[in-house]
Design an enzyme around this catalytic site. Sequence first.
Site, mmCIF file in Angstrom:
data_model
loop_
_atom_site.group_PDB
_atom_site.id
_atom_site.type_symbol
_atom_site.label_atom_id
_atom_site.label_comp_id
_atom_site.label_asym_id
_atom_site.label_seq_id
_atom_site.Cartn_x
_atom_site.Cartn_y
_atom_site.Cartn_z
ATOM 1 N N LEU A 36 0.826 -1.209 0.000
ATOM 2 C CA LEU A 36 0.000 0.000 0.000
ATOM 3 C C LEU A 36 0.860 1.259 0.000
ATOM 4 C CD1 LEU A 36 -2.699 -1.112 2.592
ATOM 5 C CD2 LEU A 36 -3.065 -0.766 0.142
ATOM 6 N N GLY A 37 2.103 1.138 0.440
ATOM 7 C CA GLY A 37 2.995 2.294 0.491
ATOM 8 C C GLY A 37 4.278 1.939 1.201
ATOM 9 N N ALA A 38 5.236 2.851 1.137
ATOM 10 C CA ALA A 38 6.521 2.631 1.797
ATOM 11 C C ALA A 38 7.149 3.971 2.118
ATOM 12 C CB ALA A 38 7.453 1.810 0.907
ATOM 13 N N GLY A 39 8.017 3.974 3.118
ATOM 14 C CA GLY A 39 8.714 5.191 3.517
ATOM 15 C C GLY A 39 10.032 4.826 4.152
ATOM 16 N N GLY A 44 9.717 2.028 6.920
ATOM 17 C CA GLY A 44 9.280 0.684 6.580
ATOM 18 C C GLY A 44 8.237 0.715 5.484
ATOM 19 N N VAL A 103 4.024 -0.503 4.240
ATOM 20 C CA VAL A 103 2.663 -0.850 4.646
ATOM 21 C C VAL A 103 2.086 -1.776 3.588
ATOM 22 C CG1 VAL A 103 0.370 0.002 5.242
ATOM 23 C CG2 VAL A 103 2.382 1.371 5.815
ATOM 24 N N LYS A 144 1.721 -2.541 8.955
ATOM 25 C CA LYS A 144 2.917 -1.697 8.938
ATOM 26 C C LYS A 144 4.084 -2.507 9.485
ATOM 27 C CE LYS A 144 4.502 2.904 10.395
ATOM 28 N NZ LYS A 144 4.073 4.163 11.065
ATOM 29 N N ASP A 188 1.353 15.238 13.764
ATOM 30 C CA ASP A 188 1.769 15.140 12.362
ATOM 31 C C ASP A 188 0.553 15.052 11.443
ATOM 32 O OD1 ASP A 188 3.668 15.145 10.335
ATOM 33 O OD2 ASP A 188 3.926 12.974 10.337
#
Length: 301
Positions: free
Chosen positions: A24-27, A30, A32, A46, A140
Amino acid sequence: MSPLEPLQPTDPPRIGPYTLLGRLGAGGMGAVYLGRSSGGRTVAVKLVRPELAADAGFRARFRAEVTSARAASGAFTAPVVDADPDGPVPWMATAYVPGVSLGRAVALGGPLPEHALRALAAGIAEALKSIHAAGLTHRDLKPGNVLLALDGPHIIDFGIARAADGTALTATGMILGTPAYMSPEQATAGEVGPPSDVFSLGATLAFAASGSSPFEGGTPLDVLQRVVREEPDLAAVPDGLRLLVAACLAKAPADRPTPRQVVGYAQQGAAPRTSGPWLPPALTAAIEEAAAVMAPSVAPA
């Protein structure tokens, strides 16, 4: 475009009791994943990067994130359903919210119309009521941490949330957050509480109305200086909401409205939501596409 990307060769096929279906995503911290239990429950998992798992300080922050997310569970947040912050590689699973981030929504369809902005303001403020009632400050809130779903906006990511007792897991004076959406007190490493989230709400609403934060441009330091010293340009905010957004962006925390007051103001003059989608058709279609990945027919990538 589907929100689900294929698993990479280095991704695990399974985390805890969940089979992973895609990314679903990354940063930097880590990735998701979309996961599904043997019983069919669809979750967002996550997983922190393995090299960070060996960092005791990071592990403590992740454990605090799990605790904060559990405490803040409400109608407009993604509740934690499972977690293992003490495992070899820490992970957390939350209920999957079929939706698109506010940032992606504005990129897809441009600024939101006024009726959607009112619903956005009320929904985020309702989520903040739950978060603050749990004794937390999110710290945030920004377009990337707001998911637009068919039932309204949801706040996600409690990675730097702070309990009201002020327990800090970072060095004194360290500034954490996203500069264009920080409050002045956050930008100056001052005392941060619930009014800081209201300031971030104001900046997020300004983004939704214009396509950019009222403080964006230049280096992060330039942005922080504008947050602290300059008044925002709210020309793109509809007349009916400009006073609300301006009040949220007051420099002094005591001058900002409470989330409850934001809900009341946003509802003034708004048509009751009894039927029909709250978002423009293109965004509703994107959300429905995000919901399609919940179907059991989706095969592991």
